[in-house]
Scaffold this active site. Structure first.
Site, PDB file in Angstrom:
ATOM      1  N   LYS A  93      -7.602   1.710  -3.191  1.00 32.58           N
ATOM      2  CA  LYS A  93      -7.403   1.230  -1.124  1.00 32.58           C
ATOM      3  C   LYS A  93      -7.563   2.545  -0.407  1.00 32.58           C
ATOM      4  O   LYS A  93      -7.719   2.053   0.142  1.00 32.58           O
ATOM      5  CB  LYS A  93      -5.771   0.594  -1.659  1.00 32.58           C
ATOM      6  CG  LYS A  93      -5.396   0.696  -0.259  1.00 32.58           C
ATOM      7  CD  LYS A  93      -5.892  -0.805   0.221  1.00 32.58           C
ATOM      8  CE  LYS A  93      -5.012  -0.727   1.795  1.00 32.58           C
ATOM      9  NZ  LYS A  93      -6.002  -2.277   2.636  1.00 32.58           N
ATOM     10  N   LYS A 110      -1.558   5.230   8.814  1.00 34.38           N
ATOM     11  CA  LYS A 110      -0.462   5.770   7.103  1.00 34.38           C
ATOM     12  C   LYS A 110      -2.181   5.775   5.792  1.00 34.38           C
ATOM     13  O   LYS A 110      -1.426   6.408   5.255  1.00 34.38           O
ATOM     14  CB  LYS A 110      -0.070   4.028   6.676  1.00 34.38           C
ATOM     15  CG  LYS A 110       0.429   3.855   5.881  1.00 34.38           C
ATOM     16  CD  LYS A 110       0.747   2.436   5.839  1.00 34.38           C
ATOM     17  CE  LYS A 110       1.429   2.318   4.608  1.00 34.38           C
ATOM     18  NZ  LYS A 110       2.030   1.348   3.835  1.00 34.38           N
ATOM     19  N   THR A 162       0.586  -1.138  -0.139  1.00 34.86           N
ATOM     20  CA  THR A 162       0.310  -0.044  -0.043  1.00 34.86           C
ATOM     21  C   THR A 162       1.283   1.353   0.305  1.00 34.86           C
ATOM     22  O   THR A 162       1.732   1.289   1.192  1.00 34.86           O
ATOM     23  CB  THR A 162      -0.662  -0.165   1.271  1.00 34.86           C
ATOM     24  OG1 THR A 162      -1.962  -1.473   1.135  1.00 34.86           O
ATOM     25  CG2 THR A 162      -1.591   0.651   0.933  1.00 34.86           C
TER      26      THR A 162
HETATM   27  P1  NAD Z   1       5.637  -5.516   7.431  1.00 33.56           P
HETATM   28  O1  NAD Z   1       6.768  -4.504   8.151  1.00 33.56           O
HETATM   29  O2  NAD Z   1       5.853  -7.145   8.459  1.00 33.56           O
HETATM   30  O3  NAD Z   1       7.040  -6.379   6.278  1.00 33.56           O
HETATM   31  C1  NAD Z   1       7.702  -5.553   5.668  1.00 33.56           C
HETATM   32  C2  NAD Z   1       8.734  -6.693   4.675  1.00 33.56           C
HETATM   33  O4  NAD Z   1       9.495  -5.940   3.545  1.00 33.56           O
HETATM   34  C3  NAD Z   1      10.173  -7.001   5.843  1.00 33.56           C
HETATM   35  O5  NAD Z   1       9.969  -7.865   6.691  1.00 33.56           O
HETATM   36  C4  NAD Z   1      11.010  -5.996   5.630  1.00 33.56           C
HETATM   37  O6  NAD Z   1      12.263  -6.052   6.605  1.00 33.56           O
HETATM   38  C5  NAD Z   1      10.847  -5.584   4.369  1.00 33.56           C
HETATM   39  N1  NAD Z   1      11.554  -5.086   3.689  1.00 33.56           N
HETATM   40  C6  NAD Z   1      12.006  -3.301   3.238  1.00 33.56           C
HETATM   41  N2  NAD Z   1      12.618  -3.450   2.571  1.00 33.56           N
HETATM   42  C7  NAD Z   1      13.104  -3.827   2.097  1.00 33.56           C
HETATM   43  C8  NAD Z   1      13.673  -3.784   1.458  1.00 33.56           C
HETATM   44  N3  NAD Z   1      14.207  -2.403   0.410  1.00 33.56           N
HETATM   45  N4  NAD Z   1      13.992  -4.981   0.104  1.00 33.56           N
HETATM   46  C9  NAD Z   1      13.479  -6.510   0.850  1.00 33.56           C
HETATM   47  N5  NAD Z   1      13.033  -6.722   2.299  1.00 33.56           N
HETATM   48  C10 NAD Z   1      12.707  -5.052   2.918  1.00 33.56           C
HETATM   49  O7  NAD Z   1       4.665  -4.953   6.798  1.00 33.56           O
HETATM   50  P2  NAD Z   1       3.244  -5.792   6.304  1.00 33.56           P
HETATM   51  O8  NAD Z   1       2.142  -6.056   7.442  1.00 33.56           O
HETATM   52  O9  NAD Z   1       3.529  -7.283   6.231  1.00 33.56           O
HETATM   53  O10 NAD Z   1       2.910  -4.529   5.473  1.00 33.56           O
HETATM   54  C11 NAD Z   1       3.559  -5.134   3.777  1.00 33.56           C
HETATM   55  C12 NAD Z   1       2.080  -3.979   3.021  1.00 33.56           C
HETATM   56  O11 NAD Z   1       1.191  -4.518   3.449  1.00 33.56           O
HETATM   57  C13 NAD Z   1       2.234  -2.337   3.732  1.00 33.56           C
HETATM   58  O12 NAD Z   1       2.833  -1.364   2.490  1.00 33.56           O
HETATM   59  C14 NAD Z   1       1.217  -2.657   3.784  1.00 33.56           C
HETATM   60  O13 NAD Z   1       0.345  -1.265   4.548  1.00 33.56           O
HETATM   61  C15 NAD Z   1      -0.054  -3.111   3.427  1.00 33.56           C
HETATM   62  N6  NAD Z   1      -0.800  -3.863   4.117  1.00 33.56           N
HETATM   63  C16 NAD Z   1      -1.357  -4.589   4.761  1.00 33.56           C
HETATM   64  C17 NAD Z   1      -1.745  -5.056   6.303  1.00 33.56           C
HETATM   65  C18 NAD Z   1      -1.873  -5.533   7.138  1.00 33.56           C
HETATM   66  O14 NAD Z   1      -2.667  -6.109   7.877  1.00 33.56           O
HETATM   67  N7  NAD Z   1      -0.673  -6.072   7.955  1.00 33.56           N
HETATM   68  C19 NAD Z   1      -3.438  -4.985   5.264  1.00 33.56           C
HETATM   69  C20 NAD Z   1      -3.638  -4.212   4.258  1.00 33.56           C
HETATM   70  C21 NAD Z   1      -2.285  -3.806   3.182  1.00 33.56           C
END
Ligand code: NAD
Length: 296
Positions: A171, A246, A96
């Protein structure tokens, strides 16, 4: 079987990549966290040390990263996806992020002769694990058709929203409705309490009247009326307030850059910022009712 590179194996990306492996695809993942990579290996995938290594030879690249700056650097950096993936690879970003970053990365992919979609999700960590996410997809029709079978292994509703960036637009518009409606429903329950109107009675009446909405009938912010809502488990998320903040901030950025008037979206963003700043960032977003009541 498709060869898939998966970048970003966190709370969402981890189970999504596991579902792709479960569906029989060959999944090669990269994350900055060694633990995240180990979880992919345990789920039947492979882990590598760089983005470039992950995308070399991939038919499809999927990413699930925190924010626009991560997506820009992972895709357009010198060691990134666009510089290293095969020319025919399909690129799918499910993070997102802001609409401007999504469009800028899609432009860079197009200039390199690659098809790309923005495909953010709704459904949270539970939906990611169960493979029941909703994908809102922005990009050309040809890219959407190629993405659909891959997304089907991770979700159950896959909707083509329009051109590049419209998945992200969908979204943030949806979550702006959700943030505003949760505040509205919460205010109504607080007012009802002050007026001596029982919460269940308000629910019974409003859920069959013109106040009916998802925040009331599926995610009621007070304990009792909806058994599955986080209000019944002391507002454990669910969908954390900081995630709502966010998305509301992304909506405000987009409103400013496009000139749209979103005064209630701005108010909701301000309320969620105060709620998060007062130590409730990890509380479910429906916990805003306690803040409005004055006891959080
Ligand atoms: P998270 O922080 O658990 O996962 C993100 C991952 O990206 C981490 O493991 C981090 O180490 C990795 N990362 C960061 N920079 C990186 C790079 N340069 N190279 C490789 N890996 C890298 O976050 P999440 O909850 O999995 O959310 C991910 C996305 O999904 C976000 O944009 C969030 O807004 C969206 N989202 C999350 C949810 C939820 O409920 N968690 C729901 C809908 C959407």
């Amino acid at each position: 079987m498709t060869t898939i590179a998966f970048i970003g194996l966190g709370n969402m990306g981890g189970p999504m990549a596991a579902n792709l492996a479960k569906a029989g695809h060959q999944v090669t993942g990269f994350d900055l966290s060694e633990d995240a990579k180990a979880r992919l290996v345990a789920a039947g995938g492979h882990a590598v040390a760089t983005v470039a290594e992950a995308v070399t030879g991939a038919d499809v690249v999927v990413s699930m990263l925190p924010a626009g700056k991560h997506v820009r650097s992972v895709y357009t950096g010198p060691d990134g996806v666009i510089a290293n993936a095969p020319k025919g690879a399909l690129l799918i970003d499910s993070s997102t992020i802001d609409v401007d970053s999504a469009r800028a990365v899609a432009e860079a992919a197009k200039a390199a002769g690659m098809l790309m979609v923005d495909a953010p999700v709704s459904g949270g960590v539970g939906g990611a694990a169960a493979g029941t996410l909703t994908f809102m997809v922005g990009g050309e029709a040809e890219a959407f058709e190629r993405a659909k079978p891959i997304l089907s292994a991770m979700g159950k509703n896959i909707i083509h929203a329009g051109g590049a960036g419209t998945g992200q637009a969908a979204k943030i518009c949806n979550n702006m409705i959700l943030g505003i409606s949760m505040v509205a429903v919460s205010e109504a329950f607080v007012l009802a309490e002050r007026l001596g109107l029982d919460a269940q009675k308000l629910f019974d009446i409003s859920s069959t009247s013109s106040g009916q909405c998802w925040s009331l009938t599926s995610y009621c912010p007070v304990p009792g009326p909806v058994a599955t809502s986080p209000a019944n488990r002391d507002y454990q998320p669910g969908f954390a307030a900081q995630m709502m903040l966010k998305d509301l901030k992304l909506a405000q950025e987009a409103a400013q850059s496009s000139g749209a008037a979103t005064p209630l979206g701005a108010q909701a963003a301000a309320l969620y910022a105060m709620f998060c700043n007062s130590g409730h960032a990890d509380v479910d977003f429906s916990g805003i009712v306690k803040y409005l009541r004055g006891d959080a």
